[in-house]
Design an enzyme around this catalytic site. Structure first.
Site, short mmCIF file in Angstrom:
data_model
loop_
_atom_site.label_atom_id
_atom_site.label_comp_id
_atom_site.label_asym_id
_atom_site.label_seq_id
_atom_site.Cartn_x
_atom_site.Cartn_y
_atom_site.Cartn_z
CG HIS A 110 -1.97 1.08 1.12
ND1 HIS A 110 -1.75 2.36 1.53
CD2 HIS A 110 -3.22 1.12 0.93
CE1 HIS A 110 -2.93 3.08 1.34
NE2 HIS A 110 -3.82 2.20 0.81
CD GLU B 217 -5.25 2.65 -2.70
OE1 GLU B 217 -6.41 2.24 -2.73
OE2 GLU B 217 -4.30 2.33 -1.92
P1 PGA Z 1 -9.77 5.79 0.48
O1 PGA Z 1 -8.71 4.84 0.78
O2 PGA Z 1 -10.91 4.67 -0.13
O3 PGA Z 1 -10.08 6.21 1.70
O4 PGA Z 1 -9.52 6.66 -0.53
C1 PGA Z 1 -8.17 3.59 -0.17
C2 PGA Z 1 -7.01 2.85 0.18
O5 PGA Z 1 -5.90 3.58 0.81
O6 PGA Z 1 -6.92 2.00 0.27
#
Ligand code: PGA
Length: 230
Positions: free
Chosen positions: A91, A150
């Protein structure tokens, strides 16, 4: 397609009663809903959350060895023995704390060795991150990994956060698919909520990694239901 929605609770909530109550509300609200959902609480709450037929338990990280002299670390084997089935790896909030793609690669292998599903986050630097993380992973194992596109700037807690545009998502998916087997599972993460999930699903992702919204049981349940009714 049965959606896969993964809840990343991050370092929340502050006590185990709230964690238990949140998980219970989600499990009840999703009973019979045709989706696979994974709740990823902080490590300390993992033992008290019980999976249901469609709600699984995951963790937000794991170390690359299964046991030994590694102060402060938690191994995939320990998580497996506590009933976890998924592990989020790489992440961007962990990468900011110093985790490299080389470290993520070792963790992916350890998680696969423990027969858990790695959920690997990939940011904007798609080719570089994927080439390093997948370098030593067997082709047959790559198809066991769940990938999440992401982009860091899309995470709701970042300053000026904005979800990826559908065009940006489409471009990223095309780039990722050229590096992955056809059967690979790809999710989207970053400011996903009950109103925008269908747009992302419409671009061909199988589901989402959800941060902030996953801490609100009713809003999260609605998000999952909207993903199902695509
Ligand atoms: P968020 O976070 O949905 O608050 O944007 C997603 C993540 O960091 O996995």
């Amino acid at each position: 397609m049965r959606p896969l929605i993964i809840a990343n609770w991050k370092m929340n909530p502050a006590n185990s009663k709230d964690a238990f109550d949140l998980a219970r509300a989600v499990v009840r609200g999703l009973e019979g809903v045709e989706a696979d959902v994974v709740l990823c609480p902080p490590f300390v709450y993992v033992p008290q959350l019980l999976p249901s037929p469609n709600v699984f338990i995951g963790s937000q990280d794991a170390f690359w060895e299964q046991e030994g002299a590694y102060t402060g670390e938690v191994s995939p084997l320990m998580l497996k023995n506590l009933g976890c089935s998924y592990v989020i790896l790489g992440h961007s909030e962990r990468r900011k704390l110093g985790e490299t793609s080389q470290m993520v690669a070792k963790k992916i292998q350890a998680v696969l060795d423990a027969v858990l599903v790695p959920v690997v986050c990939i940011g904007e630097d798609i080719e570089r991150e994927m080439n390093i993380t997948l370098k030593d992973i067997k082709e047959t194992d790559v198809s066991k990994i769940v990938f999440v596109y992401e982009p860091e700037g899309a995470i709701s807690t970042e300053p000026n956060a904005k979800p990826a545009s559908l065009e940006q998502l489409e471009r990223a998916l095309n780039r990722m698919r050229t590096l992955l087997p056809k059967t690979a599972t790809i999710l989207y993460g970053g400011s996903v909520n009950s109103r925008n999930i269908q747009g992302f699903m419409g671009k061909g992702v199988q589901g989402a990694l959800v941060g902030a919204v996953s801490l609100d049981a009713q809003e999260f349940i609605q998000l999952v239901k909207n993903a199902v009714s695509m």
